[in-house]
Design a protein around this motif. Sequence first.
Motif, PDB file in Angstrom:
ATOM      1  N   PHE A 104       0.853  -1.449   0.230  1.00 13.91           N
ATOM      2  CA  PHE A 104      -0.111   0.022  -0.141  1.00 13.91           C
ATOM      3  C   PHE A 104       0.730   1.328  -0.197  1.00 13.91           C
ATOM      4  CE2 PHE A 104      -3.048   3.409   1.873  1.00 13.91           C
ATOM      5  CZ  PHE A 104      -3.340   2.760   1.278  1.00 13.91           C
ATOM      6  N   PHE A 105       2.051   1.046   0.691  1.00 10.38           N
ATOM      7  CA  PHE A 105       2.775   2.052   1.068  1.00 10.38           C
ATOM      8  C   PHE A 105       4.130   2.002  -0.122  1.00 10.38           C
ATOM      9  CE2 PHE A 105       0.322   3.091   4.722  1.00 10.38           C
ATOM     10  CZ  PHE A 105      -0.054   4.045   4.519  1.00 10.38           C
ATOM     11  N   SER A 106       3.753   1.879  -0.983  1.00 13.61           N
ATOM     12  CA  SER A 106       5.284   1.305  -1.347  1.00 13.61           C
ATOM     13  C   SER A 106       5.967   1.838  -2.209  1.00 13.61           C
ATOM     14  CB  SER A 106       4.227   0.867  -3.081  1.00 13.61           C
ATOM     15  OG  SER A 106       3.664   1.795  -3.934  1.00 13.61           O
ATOM     16  N   ASP A 107       6.451   2.944  -2.644  1.00 15.88           N
ATOM     17  CA  ASP A 107       7.196   4.529  -2.659  1.00 15.88           C
ATOM     18  C   ASP A 107       7.644   4.413  -1.479  1.00 15.88           C
ATOM     19  OD1 ASP A 107       4.904   6.103  -1.010  1.00 15.88           O
ATOM     20  OD2 ASP A 107       5.397   7.873  -2.168  1.00 15.88           O
ATOM     21  N   TRP A 108       7.694   3.851  -0.129  1.00 15.76           N
ATOM     22  CA  TRP A 108       9.133   3.798   1.441  1.00 15.76           C
ATOM     23  C   TRP A 108      10.230   4.118   0.802  1.00 15.76           C
ATOM     24  CZ3 TRP A 108      11.516   0.613   3.451  1.00 15.76           C
ATOM     25  CH2 TRP A 108      12.191   0.969   4.621  1.00 15.76           C
ATOM     26  N   ALA A 109      10.149   2.882  -0.213  1.00 19.64           N
ATOM     27  CA  ALA A 109      11.731   2.322  -0.636  1.00 19.64           C
ATOM     28  C   ALA A 109      12.683   4.000  -0.650  1.00 19.64           C
ATOM     29  CB  ALA A 109      11.930   1.156  -1.061  1.00 19.64           C
ATOM     30  N   THR A 110      11.897   4.573  -1.921  1.00 19.43           N
ATOM     31  CA  THR A 110      12.262   5.088  -2.967  1.00 19.43           C
ATOM     32  C   THR A 110      11.940   7.125  -2.715  1.00 19.43           C
ATOM     33  OG1 THR A 110      10.679   4.379  -3.865  1.00 19.43           O
ATOM     34  CG2 THR A 110      12.790   3.667  -4.882  1.00 19.43           C
ATOM     35  N   THR A 111      10.924   6.789  -1.944  1.00 17.84           N
ATOM     36  CA  THR A 111      10.686   8.698  -2.095  1.00 17.84           C
ATOM     37  C   THR A 111      11.088   9.453  -1.298  1.00 17.84           C
ATOM     38  OG1 THR A 111       8.615   7.672  -3.070  1.00 17.84           O
ATOM     39  CG2 THR A 111       8.836  10.106  -3.086  1.00 17.84           C
ATOM     40  N   ASP A 112      10.898   9.155  -0.150  1.00 17.27           N
ATOM     41  CA  ASP A 112      11.763  10.585   1.077  1.00 17.27           C
ATOM     42  C   ASP A 112      12.600   9.590   2.107  1.00 17.27           C
ATOM     43  OD1 ASP A 112      11.955  12.264   3.106  1.00 17.27           O
ATOM     44  OD2 ASP A 112       9.763  12.837   2.879  1.00 17.27           O
ATOM     45  N   ILE A 113      13.542  10.265   2.543  1.00 12.99           N
ATOM     46  CA  ILE A 113      14.440   9.547   2.991  1.00 12.99           C
ATOM     47  C   ILE A 113      14.456   9.472   4.630  1.00 12.99           C
ATOM     48  CG2 ILE A 113      16.138  11.236   2.721  1.00 12.99           C
ATOM     49  CD1 ILE A 113      16.798   7.663   3.108  1.00 12.99           C
ATOM     50  N   ASN A 114      13.407  11.040   4.549  1.00 11.20           N
ATOM     51  CA  ASN A 114      12.855  11.419   6.257  1.00 11.20           C
ATOM     52  C   ASN A 114      12.076   9.755   6.569  1.00 11.20           C
ATOM     53  OD1 ASN A 114      13.788  13.796   6.473  1.00 11.20           O
ATOM     54  ND2 ASN A 114      13.241  14.850   4.901  1.00 11.20           N
ATOM     55  N   LYS A 115      11.292   9.354   6.248  1.00 12.31           N
ATOM     56  CA  LYS A 115      10.696   7.730   6.197  1.00 12.31           C
ATOM     57  C   LYS A 115      11.104   6.983   6.655  1.00 12.31           C
ATOM     58  CE  LYS A 115       6.250  10.599   3.934  1.00 12.31           C
ATOM     59  NZ  LYS A 115       5.393  10.525   3.443  1.00 12.31           N
ATOM     60  N   HIS A 116      12.565   7.521   6.548  1.00 16.21           N
ATOM     61  CA  HIS A 116      13.055   6.081   6.715  1.00 16.21           C
ATOM     62  C   HIS A 116      13.518   6.281   7.881  1.00 16.21           C
ATOM     63  CE1 HIS A 116      14.023   4.046   3.193  1.00 16.21           C
ATOM     64  NE2 HIS A 116      13.130   4.531   2.855  1.00 16.21           N
ATOM     65  N   LEU A 117      13.168   5.103   9.158  1.00 10.70           N
ATOM     66  CA  LEU A 117      13.403   5.501  10.217  1.00 10.70           C
ATOM     67  C   LEU A 117      14.402   4.851  10.926  1.00 10.70           C
ATOM     68  CD1 LEU A 117      10.698   4.863  12.298  1.00 10.70           C
ATOM     69  CD2 LEU A 117      11.073   6.847  12.208  1.00 10.70           C
ATOM     70  N   PRO A 118      15.871   5.036  11.781  1.00 13.95           N
ATOM     71  CA  PRO A 118      16.970   4.894  11.927  1.00 13.95           C
ATOM     72  C   PRO A 118      16.698   3.461  12.763  1.00 13.95           C
ATOM     73  CG  PRO A 118      17.071   6.797  12.739  1.00 13.95           C
ATOM     74  CD  PRO A 118      15.468   6.619  12.282  1.00 13.95           C
ATOM     75  N   PHE A 119      17.735   2.464  12.334  1.00 12.24           N
ATOM     76  CA  PHE A 119      17.285   1.191  13.081  1.00 12.24           C
ATOM     77  C   PHE A 119      17.514   1.167  14.152  1.00 12.24           C
ATOM     78  CE2 PHE A 119      18.799  -3.784  12.658  1.00 12.24           C
ATOM     79  CZ  PHE A 119      17.781  -3.706  12.031  1.00 12.24           C
ATOM     80  N   ILE A 120      18.216   2.101  14.597  1.00 17.12           N
ATOM     81  CA  ILE A 120      18.359   1.816  16.244  1.00 17.12           C
ATOM     82  C   ILE A 120      16.374   2.252  16.818  1.00 17.12           C
ATOM     83  CG2 ILE A 120      20.521   2.776  16.861  1.00 17.12           C
ATOM     84  CD1 ILE A 120      19.105   5.783  17.147  1.00 17.12           C
ATOM     85  N   TYR A 121      14.994   2.473  16.646  1.00 14.31           N
ATOM     86  CA  TYR A 121      13.761   2.135  16.379  1.00 14.31           C
ATOM     87  C   TYR A 121      13.186   1.342  15.924  1.00 14.31           C
ATOM     88  CZ  TYR A 121      14.480   7.565  17.310  1.00 14.31           C
ATOM     89  OH  TYR A 121      15.592   8.701  17.280  1.00 14.31           O
ATOM     90  N   ASN A 122      14.019   0.498  15.920  1.00 15.30           N
ATOM     91  CA  ASN A 122      13.524  -0.781  15.666  1.00 15.30           C
ATOM     92  C   ASN A 122      13.911  -2.102  15.149  1.00 15.30           C
ATOM     93  OD1 ASN A 122      11.957  -2.866  15.407  1.00 15.30           O
ATOM     94  ND2 ASN A 122      10.811  -2.236  13.163  1.00 15.30           N
ATOM     95  N   LEU A 123      15.632  -1.806  16.793  1.00 19.51           N
ATOM     96  CA  LEU A 123      16.479  -3.075  16.803  1.00 19.51           C
ATOM     97  C   LEU A 123      15.854  -4.500  17.133  1.00 19.51           C
ATOM     98  CD1 LEU A 123      19.700  -3.095  16.220  1.00 19.51           C
ATOM     99  CD2 LEU A 123      19.613  -3.090  19.117  1.00 19.51           C
ATOM    100  N   SER A 124      16.454  -4.927  15.522  1.00 19.24           N
ATOM    101  CA  SER A 124      15.687  -7.006  16.299  1.00 19.24           C
ATOM    102  C   SER A 124      16.542  -7.636  15.878  1.00 19.24           C
ATOM    103  CB  SER A 124      14.721  -7.109  14.858  1.00 19.24           C
ATOM    104  OG  SER A 124      16.082  -7.216  13.797  1.00 19.24           O
ATOM    105  N   SER A 125      16.099  -8.924  17.384  1.00 20.05           N
ATOM    106  CA  SER A 125      17.666  -9.303  17.559  1.00 20.05           C
ATOM    107  C   SER A 125      18.085 -10.122  16.136  1.00 20.05           C
ATOM    108  CB  SER A 125      16.570 -10.552  18.438  1.00 20.05           C
ATOM    109  OG  SER A 125      16.051 -10.762  18.011  1.00 20.05           O
ATOM    110  N   VAL A 126      16.983 -10.342  15.164  1.00 22.85           N
ATOM    111  CA  VAL A 126      18.333 -10.977  14.114  1.00 22.85           C
ATOM    112  C   VAL A 126      19.381 -10.124  13.378  1.00 22.85           C
ATOM    113  CG1 VAL A 126      17.366 -11.936  11.526  1.00 22.85           C
ATOM    114  CG2 VAL A 126      15.752 -11.925  13.941  1.00 22.85           C
TER     115      VAL A 126
END
Length: 320
Positions: free
Chosen positions: A170-192
């Motif tokens: 649905f939000f398919s332009d997330w990867a390419t359109t606006d870098i401000n919408k990329h949260l730093p990984f420290i806001y969702n750090l996964s054990s994997v």
Amino acid sequence: MADQAFVTLATNDNYAKGAMVLGQSLRNHKTSKQLVVMIGPYVSDPSRAVLRQIYDEVRLVDVLDSGDRAHLAMMKRPDLGVTFTKLHCWALTHYSKCVFMDADTLVVSNVDELFDREELSAAPDPGWPDCFNSGVFVFRPSKETYDKLLQFCTEHGSFDGGDQGVLNAFFSDWATTDINKHLPFIYNLSSVAIYTYAPAFKQFGSNAKVVHFLGNTKPWSYTFDPKARSVRGDVQEASSNPSFLLEWWTVYASSVVPMMNREYGDQPFHSGCEEEETPVPPQPSLSSLERKQRWEQGQADYMGMDSFENIQKKLDAFLK
Ligand code: UDP
Ligand code: GLC
Ligand code: MN
């Protein structure tokens, strides 16, 4: 601010434990936002009562299930069809902006600055970084978006059988359109990711703000010895990952368990905090390929087949 809220979801008592710890961790780190938990009808009365003490709003919602067994089987998570229920968060239109957080996340620092971001902001998924992980995301409740999302589910389903597949389509332009919408990984750090890129974790892990216990084994799958302050069955004790698990259990044992005990009264409540050794229930057997894959995904069966004792036996046999 009264029109901004952190939102989570729990459809059963196990995930409700996670929601209690998450809510308490947000309070401990002094959030100024409202706290909302959406619950399904199977959450018990005592759990609801505790959630009401931690959250400003406890909202009963219908459980939506994708019923998409084929895609869920590919993820080895047949239980995740109900994550479609998450989509109800767009119906919370009495808030202007929200941050959704999975019930298996833990806040280790104040994250109110997430509200400076716009819909749809999220961190990359560690398994496929061109997709965002839907365990933490910023969104704007809206009847229009809500209707469109449900319509989208009916027409296209989800490529992973859960909410993350729908939301990424649905939000398919997330990867390419606006870098401000990329949260730093420290806001969702996964054990994997900790397991797959250990040097990066060593370099940046101490900046973590939100830890996500993504995958089959959740913090509440373990038991905890409150006297020894140790999570039982964890062979990775010395590495930094178990310290997050310990933090989860510390919040749970010190804040949540006393509230649960009060609500349960005379009924037995199995908190998972045990000082005595408990027998390990027999585990279903896995093929060695499945077992290897789980190890690689950081989902070792620490309590059973991959217990320290068994590894030791194997090493002893090998050395002989
Ligand atoms: N969830 C729930 N009941 C379930 C499964 C999931 O309430 O039976 C909710 C809960 O908020 C959970 C989220 O959906 O954190 C996503 O599921 P999970 O965290 O297990 O997925 P993972 O992050 O491991 O892929
Ligand atoms: C993911 C996310 C989780 C989501 C699930 C199903 O791994 O961590 O939040 O519910 O996939 O799409
Ligand atoms: Mn999760």
